[in-house]
Scaffold this active site. Sequence first.
Site, PDB file in Angstrom:
ATOM      1  N   HIS A 105      -6.538  -6.909  -0.499  1.00 41.82           N
ATOM      2  CA  HIS A 105      -6.681  -5.556  -0.545  1.00 41.82           C
ATOM      3  C   HIS A 105      -5.766  -4.853  -1.562  1.00 41.82           C
ATOM      4  O   HIS A 105      -5.033  -6.304  -2.561  1.00 41.82           O
ATOM      5  CB  HIS A 105      -5.971  -5.371   0.492  1.00 41.82           C
ATOM      6  CG  HIS A 105      -6.627  -5.554   2.276  1.00 41.82           C
ATOM      7  ND1 HIS A 105      -5.775  -6.440   2.719  1.00 41.82           N
ATOM      8  CD2 HIS A 105      -7.884  -5.417   2.748  1.00 41.82           C
ATOM      9  CE1 HIS A 105      -6.768  -6.311   4.064  1.00 41.82           C
ATOM     10  NE2 HIS A 105      -7.789  -6.352   3.601  1.00 41.82           N
TER      11      HIS A 105
ATOM     12  N   HIS B 190       0.574  -1.298  -0.047  1.00 42.78           N
ATOM     13  CA  HIS B 190      -0.382  -0.067   0.193  1.00 42.78           C
ATOM     14  C   HIS B 190       1.318   0.886   0.078  1.00 42.78           C
ATOM     15  O   HIS B 190       0.734   2.182  -0.231  1.00 42.78           O
ATOM     16  CB  HIS B 190      -0.817  -0.005   1.052  1.00 42.78           C
ATOM     17  CG  HIS B 190      -1.821  -1.307   1.214  1.00 42.78           C
ATOM     18  ND1 HIS B 190      -3.111  -1.194   0.545  1.00 42.78           N
ATOM     19  CD2 HIS B 190      -2.490  -1.897   2.162  1.00 42.78           C
ATOM     20  CE1 HIS B 190      -3.713  -1.729   0.041  1.00 42.78           C
ATOM     21  NE2 HIS B 190      -3.322  -2.919   1.378  1.00 42.78           N
TER      22      HIS B 190
ATOM     23  N   ASP C  64      -4.682 -12.702   2.432  1.00 38.89           N
ATOM     24  CA  ASP C  64      -6.156 -12.376   3.374  1.00 38.89           C
ATOM     25  C   ASP C  64      -7.160 -12.867   2.551  1.00 38.89           C
ATOM     26  O   ASP C  64      -7.777 -12.831   2.904  1.00 38.89           O
ATOM     27  CB  ASP C  64      -5.666 -10.957   3.900  1.00 38.89           C
ATOM     28  CG  ASP C  64      -5.171 -10.231   2.966  1.00 38.89           C
ATOM     29  OD1 ASP C  64      -4.294 -10.782   1.781  1.00 38.89           O
ATOM     30  OD2 ASP C  64      -4.434  -9.477   3.733  1.00 38.89           O
TER      31      ASP C  64
END
Lengths: 442, 549
Positions: free
Chosen positions: A151, A110, A238
């Site tokens: 994500h 990120h 995840d």
Amino acid sequence: MERKELGLVFFPAFDWAISQTHPERQERLLYTRDQLLEEGVLDLPQIREYRPGMAEWADLERVHIGVPGLESLVKDAHRVAAGGAIEAGKAVCSGETARAFALVRPPGHHAMRVVHGTRGFCTVNMEAIMIEHLRRHHGIGRVAIVDTDVHHGDGTQDIYYHDPDTLFISFHQDGRTLYPGSGFVEEQGGPAAFGTTFNIPLPVGTGDAGLHRVLDELVLPVLADFKPDLIINSAGQDNHYSDPLANMSVTAQGYGRLAEKLRADVAVLEGGYSIEGALPYVNLGILLAMAGLDYSRVIEPDRERCPAQSADVTAYIEKLIQERRQTWRERENLKRREIARWGDEWQRRRSVYYDDSGIEEEQRETARLCHHCYGWQGIDTSSRGSFGRKSAYAAIIPRNACKRCLQEAQDAVWSAKQAGRHQYYYIQNRQTDCLERIGGKK
Amino acid sequence: MLLGIDVGGTFTDAVAVADGRVLETVKVPTTHDDLLVGILAALDHIVSRCPRQISRVALSTTWVTNAVVEGKLDPVELLVMAGPGLNLSGLLPVTPRFLTGYVDHRGIQVQAPDDGELQQRIPKTADSVYAVSGKFSVRNPDAEQQLNAWLKEHRQAEHVTLGGKLSGSLNFLRRTNGAYFNAAVWRRFKDFEAAINQALAARDIIAPLVILKADGGTMPLTAAGEMPVEAIFTGPAASVMGIQALTDCRGTMVSLDVGGTTTDLALWQDGQPLLAAGGAFVERYPTAVRAFQLLSVGVGGDSEVRLAGEEVVVGPLRRGPAMANGGTVPTLSDAMIVLEEASFGSRKLAEAAMDQLALPGLTVREKAETVLQAAARQVVVAIRQMLLREETKPVYRVAEITQPVILDLQGVIGVGGAAAPIAKRAAALLGAACVLPEHGEVANAIGAAVSRPTLEINLRADTVAGRYSVGELGLEAALPVGVRTVAAVTDFAKQLLCQRATELKMEQGESEVVSLESFPVVKGFNRSGWIYQCRMQLTPGVLMRLEEA
């Protein structure tokens, strides 16, 4: 040294945490360490363990522009994790190992080009730091990054948004239902690199079946078309059915098969916060698959908890695959149309939120379209946080910059400095491999 | 006085030591058909010369190593409860039977062994020995213990080795291999143990009898009877302990034990020899047997010397004895004899050996020096490799990367027949001091005589679950109230270690923490407790140091 199947950099950073109760804390890889030790995988002849080094500031500044500087934002732990990724990349580029897995923390996908703080547990981007190091020192050219974290890898996307030599593929839980709220199909790269950002936003409840459809029918064919020198896997874990921060239903077997089919040269751990129920098994599955060993017996004790993928989800994924294949086939036409639409300058405005640091950033980004090189980019950034305000103007000069772009980028920074609306001014010159700070506030 | 006996490949050595002095030493030929004959001959010689009270007899023997190398192993029924994970097929010395039942990394028994399956799958063979190994059995011994009880009851098993009792450290693969080899040598070792006990009783020796282990520690012979695999590779271990008794090692040192065909290197930090990470390799299988970290270089007294182009190469082959002793090719020993740094055989023949080497323009002595320098350089390469490996070994904390341990080699210690000429030159090349202890020729027996017992336990305490486990003790139980902090956990580990040492009838010395990790455990967004992992051991070392004679 005899060549091994897999180089492993295992660095659980047992003395570092974002804060005592943060998901990104000492305990995160403890159970994974226990599982790997107990399995005895470090004693297998196919695997060689490497110790991470400390990434140099120059390695970080090749990728990032810290405002006011990286020194105040980056801790030793980040430099070791980045150093671990570099070590893994070097093991592969030197031919010591066929593949490598950097099982390091903290994560990095990120972290964007401009860094004001920490967002999504990330401060600097491990994969980008590694890739640019390998390009600089090991003659690596074209690179594909496949981000399999749940994500969207918005940081990696941002860093390579204007780079046609880097293909960024991310499949993730749809941004409408999960942090960071980006990664839509419309995000396809700047005009010069149009099509080399390739997002696959998946519906909640995607399981092994959906993931492997996407892999077989989209990811692998796209990779085959792009012909990269190196495939990097941002190996977040995840998507697992037990992850507390997301809503997918992938198993350790699903991840193992993914690693086996993808045949990434280097995998770098990203997220994954089901530290007891998923990470020990998923990491083991990936590691065995990458080493060419039998991973078929890596099965979570509670696998019956994993919900089956619904027919709706399957149908949605089918349609998404059709649309994405179509786009990929037409990418050259779409790119021409995009270049025609923007003329000689592309621009966008956006807000970036740093959730771990409580910082709001406003960015205005421009990209010069050039027939002779990849064109230079300008970033006008300002942020608000507990420190008050910070603002900067930066120009990024590409590896293959032509004389005109070089001159224009420098002029832009100097005239911004003369206008004096910012505190800091930077030129990130990929040709000379240095980040210049131009006067401004010390 | 303390008695030490070391059975080597060629000689069986015995020494008696007391009050920091060597009272008596003897060398007799090793009797390969029956090691006991040579052991008793050496023992009798010492006892007849030193009519003192014997307080301990320590034996370092190649018995287990030989059994393994010569393949004198009993068939073993290897039973594994692997649970999910790596497929072990083809990775173990024999084909195992995979059984239902496993424990997960938290120490939770996910599946119990299944009686019906056991009845069906485990053959009824008379006098079988069994090795049982379960994944994460060091976190919860129930599955292994259930299988053990079942085998005793339904198969009248005379012996069952449990992997989790052999080592309390995580590494299922190593524990499984160790358990197999332990079971495979168990019966014959029992016979050996009985014969020794009988022989000592016949001589009215009532002193405790201990046996040396691969980690240089001793254990009572009765305990060794259950864990014979621990007594593998004791030759090099005895030599390392001898060095510890004979020298005052400080800082970083390397010791060389130069034999006939190889030089064994050990690495020392702060006066302690380093252990091999994970354990010893037996044949080519990694095991959990605690052992010194040794590196073997193919350079020894009998190593062949040849030219590769203009380079002198020493070893790794041996093509018979030195030419000074009637051999056919030049050897390292011949070079030593020419330079008067060794004295055996015919000097004339040794000179002829050096003269054979086509090194134009050099005298015979210069040729011999060139050969010794080449051998020393080969050893130095290995030393540097060993130091580098230690400096770059994987570490898991940021602080260990930002402040790495830099090993600054201070000394090279030489023991063994041909050590001095090599150690001297290697030390000079490395800019380190050279240490050549007295009695180097019987360092092994001295090491055995004075070595302290070693014992380790691994305690894992989980304050969230309120449970603790110790693999070596086969324990998994409620954590006593009050054991919640680092200090309390350390004390608790110490108490358990002392208990274990008493059970094994080991003399109690100091104990020390080998490693201690603590992890805050978070459930939701609150710290709910800690996981502690504490490795505690009896402090290894020597019972006495020996003064220079």
